[in-house]
Design a protein around this motif. Structure first.
Motif, PDB file in Angstrom:
ATOM      1  N   ASP A  10      40.949  16.720 -26.567  1.00 24.88           N
ATOM      2  CA  ASP A  10      39.698  17.157 -25.947  1.00 24.88           C
ATOM      3  C   ASP A  10      39.935  18.367 -25.053  1.00 24.88           C
ATOM      4  O   ASP A  10      40.660  18.301 -24.063  1.00 24.88           O
ATOM      5  CB  ASP A  10      39.135  15.990 -25.136  1.00 24.88           C
ATOM      6  CG  ASP A  10      37.702  16.201 -24.716  1.00 24.88           C
ATOM      7  OD1 ASP A  10      37.283  17.366 -24.589  1.00 24.88           O
ATOM      8  OD2 ASP A  10      37.011  15.194 -24.514  1.00 24.88           O
ATOM      9  N   GLU A  11      39.326  19.485 -25.398  1.00 24.15           N
ATOM     10  CA  GLU A  11      39.474  20.712 -24.618  1.00 24.15           C
ATOM     11  C   GLU A  11      38.477  20.770 -23.461  1.00 24.15           C
ATOM     12  O   GLU A  11      38.771  21.337 -22.411  1.00 24.15           O
ATOM     13  CB  GLU A  11      39.329  21.929 -25.526  1.00 24.15           C
ATOM     14  CG  GLU A  11      40.454  22.003 -26.544  1.00 24.15           C
ATOM     15  CD  GLU A  11      40.234  23.029 -27.627  1.00 24.15           C
ATOM     16  OE1 GLU A  11      39.120  23.587 -27.733  1.00 24.15           O
ATOM     17  OE2 GLU A  11      41.185  23.274 -28.394  1.00 24.15           O
ATOM     18  N   THR A  12      37.304  20.180 -23.633  1.00 27.59           N
ATOM     19  CA  THR A  12      36.324  20.149 -22.551  1.00 27.59           C
ATOM     20  C   THR A  12      36.829  19.296 -21.397  1.00 27.59           C
ATOM     21  O   THR A  12      36.618  19.631 -20.231  1.00 27.59           O
ATOM     22  CB  THR A  12      34.970  19.611 -23.061  1.00 27.59           C
ATOM     23  OG1 THR A  12      34.548  20.407 -24.161  1.00 27.59           O
ATOM     24  CG2 THR A  12      33.924  19.643 -21.974  1.00 27.59           C
ATOM     25  N   ALA A  13      37.517  18.210 -21.710  1.00 27.62           N
ATOM     26  CA  ALA A  13      38.032  17.322 -20.662  1.00 27.62           C
ATOM     27  C   ALA A  13      39.024  18.058 -19.757  1.00 27.62           C
ATOM     28  O   ALA A  13      39.074  17.795 -18.553  1.00 27.62           O
ATOM     29  CB  ALA A  13      38.689  16.093 -21.287  1.00 27.62           C
ATOM     30  N   SER A  14      39.803  18.966 -20.305  1.00 30.26           N
ATOM     31  CA  SER A  14      40.728  19.748 -19.478  1.00 30.26           C
ATOM     32  C   SER A  14      39.963  20.595 -18.471  1.00 30.26           C
ATOM     33  O   SER A  14      40.344  20.696 -17.307  1.00 30.26           O
ATOM     34  CB  SER A  14      41.598  20.662 -20.348  1.00 30.26           C
ATOM     35  OG  SER A  14      42.407  19.904 -21.196  1.00 30.26           O
ATOM     36  N   LEU A  15      38.882  21.201 -18.932  1.00 30.91           N
ATOM     37  CA  LEU A  15      38.041  22.006 -18.049  1.00 30.91           C
ATOM     38  C   LEU A  15      37.441  21.120 -16.949  1.00 30.91           C
ATOM     39  O   LEU A  15      37.444  21.486 -15.771  1.00 30.91           O
ATOM     40  CB  LEU A  15      36.937  22.682 -18.869  1.00 30.91           C
ATOM     41  CG  LEU A  15      36.152  23.800 -18.230  1.00 30.91           C
ATOM     42  CD1 LEU A  15      37.050  24.964 -17.820  1.00 30.91           C
ATOM     43  CD2 LEU A  15      35.074  24.284 -19.184  1.00 30.91           C
ATOM     44  N   VAL A  16      36.961  19.932 -17.315  1.00 32.90           N
ATOM     45  CA  VAL A  16      36.390  19.001 -16.338  1.00 32.90           C
ATOM     46  C   VAL A  16      37.454  18.554 -15.339  1.00 32.90           C
ATOM     47  O   VAL A  16      37.195  18.463 -14.137  1.00 32.90           O
ATOM     48  CB  VAL A  16      35.754  17.782 -17.049  1.00 32.90           C
ATOM     49  CG1 VAL A  16      35.380  16.683 -16.052  1.00 32.90           C
ATOM     50  CG2 VAL A  16      34.544  18.204 -17.864  1.00 32.90           C
ATOM     51  N   LEU A  17      38.661  18.292 -15.830  1.00 35.03           N
ATOM     52  CA  LEU A  17      39.758  17.865 -14.955  1.00 35.03           C
ATOM     53  C   LEU A  17      40.070  18.944 -13.910  1.00 35.03           C
ATOM     54  O   LEU A  17      40.177  18.655 -12.715  1.00 35.03           O
ATOM     55  CB  LEU A  17      40.998  17.566 -15.797  1.00 35.03           C
ATOM     56  CG  LEU A  17      42.192  16.966 -15.088  1.00 35.03           C
ATOM     57  CD1 LEU A  17      41.875  15.570 -14.565  1.00 35.03           C
ATOM     58  CD2 LEU A  17      43.373  16.895 -16.043  1.00 35.03           C
ATOM     59  N   PHE A  18      40.187  20.184 -14.342  1.00 38.40           N
ATOM     60  CA  PHE A  18      40.460  21.279 -13.415  1.00 38.40           C
ATOM     61  C   PHE A  18      39.270  21.530 -12.480  1.00 38.40           C
ATOM     62  O   PHE A  18      39.449  21.833 -11.298  1.00 38.40           O
ATOM     63  CB  PHE A  18      40.830  22.563 -14.174  1.00 38.40           C
ATOM     64  CG  PHE A  18      42.287  22.667 -14.478  1.00 38.40           C
ATOM     65  CD1 PHE A  18      43.113  23.465 -13.702  1.00 38.40           C
ATOM     66  CD2 PHE A  18      42.852  21.957 -15.517  1.00 38.40           C
ATOM     67  CE1 PHE A  18      44.463  23.564 -13.963  1.00 38.40           C
ATOM     68  CE2 PHE A  18      44.202  22.044 -15.792  1.00 38.40           C
ATOM     69  CZ  PHE A  18      45.018  22.851 -15.019  1.00 38.40           C
ATOM     70  N   SER A 103      48.390  14.802  -7.985  1.00 42.18           N
ATOM     71  CA  SER A 103      49.282  15.950  -7.865  1.00 42.18           C
ATOM     72  C   SER A 103      49.113  16.925  -9.022  1.00 42.18           C
ATOM     73  O   SER A 103      49.418  16.593 -10.167  1.00 42.18           O
ATOM     74  CB  SER A 103      50.727  15.437  -7.823  1.00 42.18           C
ATOM     75  OG  SER A 103      51.645  16.484  -7.860  1.00 42.18           O
ATOM     76  N   PHE A 104      48.591  18.120  -8.730  1.00 40.08           N
ATOM     77  CA  PHE A 104      48.544  19.212  -9.698  1.00 40.08           C
ATOM     78  C   PHE A 104      49.734  20.117  -9.407  1.00 40.08           C
ATOM     79  O   PHE A 104      49.878  20.613  -8.288  1.00 40.08           O
ATOM     80  CB  PHE A 104      47.260  20.028  -9.536  1.00 40.08           C
ATOM     81  CG  PHE A 104      46.123  19.570 -10.396  1.00 40.08           C
ATOM     82  CD1 PHE A 104      45.837  20.220 -11.580  1.00 40.08           C
ATOM     83  CD2 PHE A 104      45.343  18.499 -10.016  1.00 40.08           C
ATOM     84  CE1 PHE A 104      44.785  19.814 -12.371  1.00 40.08           C
ATOM     85  CE2 PHE A 104      44.283  18.083 -10.797  1.00 40.08           C
ATOM     86  CZ  PHE A 104      44.003  18.736 -11.980  1.00 40.08           C
ATOM     87  N   ARG A 105      50.605  20.330 -10.398  1.00 36.12           N
ATOM     88  CA  ARG A 105      51.744  21.248 -10.261  1.00 36.12           C
ATOM     89  C   ARG A 105      51.906  21.996 -11.574  1.00 36.12           C
ATOM     90  O   ARG A 105      51.800  21.412 -12.639  1.00 36.12           O
ATOM     91  CB  ARG A 105      53.060  20.497 -10.002  1.00 36.12           C
ATOM     92  CG  ARG A 105      53.108  19.608  -8.820  1.00 36.12           C
ATOM     93  CD  ARG A 105      54.523  19.064  -8.545  1.00 36.12           C
ATOM     94  NE  ARG A 105      55.283  18.551  -9.656  1.00 36.12           N
ATOM     95  CZ  ARG A 105      55.276  17.276 -10.067  1.00 36.12           C
ATOM     96  NH1 ARG A 105      54.514  16.400  -9.477  1.00 36.12           N
ATOM     97  NH2 ARG A 105      56.039  16.898 -11.074  1.00 36.12           N
ATOM     98  N   ASP A 106      52.216  23.259 -11.476  1.00 35.54           N
ATOM     99  CA  ASP A 106      52.520  24.056 -12.666  1.00 35.54           C
ATOM    100  C   ASP A 106      51.433  23.942 -13.732  1.00 35.54           C
ATOM    101  O   ASP A 106      51.733  23.905 -14.918  1.00 35.54           O
ATOM    102  CB  ASP A 106      53.876  23.656 -13.255  1.00 35.54           C
ATOM    103  CG  ASP A 106      55.003  23.693 -12.231  1.00 35.54           C
ATOM    104  OD1 ASP A 106      55.001  24.636 -11.409  1.00 35.54           O
ATOM    105  OD2 ASP A 106      55.853  22.793 -12.237  1.00 35.54           O
ATOM    106  N   GLY A 107      50.182  23.858 -13.313  1.00 38.42           N
ATOM    107  CA  GLY A 107      49.079  23.785 -14.269  1.00 38.42           C
ATOM    108  C   GLY A 107      48.942  22.449 -14.962  1.00 38.42           C
ATOM    109  O   GLY A 107      48.270  22.353 -15.986  1.00 38.42           O
TER     110      GLY A 107
END
Length: 186
Positions: A10-18, A103-107
């Motif tokens: 899911d590519e939309t979920a990545s956008l939502v996560l960020f 924890s968000f690290r290195d994208g």
């Protein structure tokens, strides 16, 4: 349109996560799932959200070169130096497989809390039990063991493995057995 159900590709979920991470940085007490409907916002609030979405999209482009990034690439469990992409995240998005990121690290969003042992059980006629389970961190703490990441791989894919209840099923599927002496020694 997104169906609100994240999966590995899911590519939309990545956008939502960020977006959720950016929203949390801006407003720590607001989560994506609790956010009001657009119809409940005034023009200034809508413009602010649009700017936040644009900044989110730019972050993905800066890190990955695109806004089309599969969730498994950014949402990960780290185990034994390996990263396992996971197709779920916390909250109302998938209540059976909650995985939270602090924890968000290195994208990447490193999952570090949420559901532990998961089991789905069907109680059939005549006492027949069919059950499957999953566990984010596998069964062994020994990095040399084949069971150090085997179930993590299953969990990351959103799958389950058989969980055996009858003695016949346990014995027929055991890799090895240890016999314990329960007699009291004098």
């Amino acid at each position: 349109a997104w169906d609100l159900s994240p999966d590995l590709d899911d590519e939309t979920a990545s956008l939502v996560l960020f977006f959720g991470e950016k929203l949390h940085q801006q407003s720590p007490n607001v989560s994506v799932g609790d956010f009001p409907l657009a119809s409940d916002l005034n023009t200034q609030q809508k413009q602010g959200l649009l700017k936040l979405w644009m900044a989110t999209a730019q972050t993905l482009v800066d890190i990955y070169g695109s806004t089309e990034v599969p969730l498994k690439q950014v949402n990960v469990i780290e185990r034994g130096g390996k990263l396992f992409g996971v197709g779920t995240f916390g909250g109302q998005w998938q209540p059976l497989r909650i995985a939270n990121c602090d924890s968000f690290r290195d994208g990447k969003c490193y999952l570090n809390s949420g559901s532990s042992y998961l089991m789905l059980t069907e109680l059939g006629p005549s006492g027949v039990v069919h059950s499957e389970s999953s566990f984010p961190l596998s069964e062994s703490e020994d990095p040399k063991s084949p069971h150090y990441t085997d179930v993590t791989t299953i969990y990351a894919k959103g799958k389950y493995k058989p969980a055996y209840f009858s003695m016949d099923d346990v014995l027929n599927n055991a890799e090895s057995a240890i016999e314990l002496d329960t007699k009291k020694k004098e």
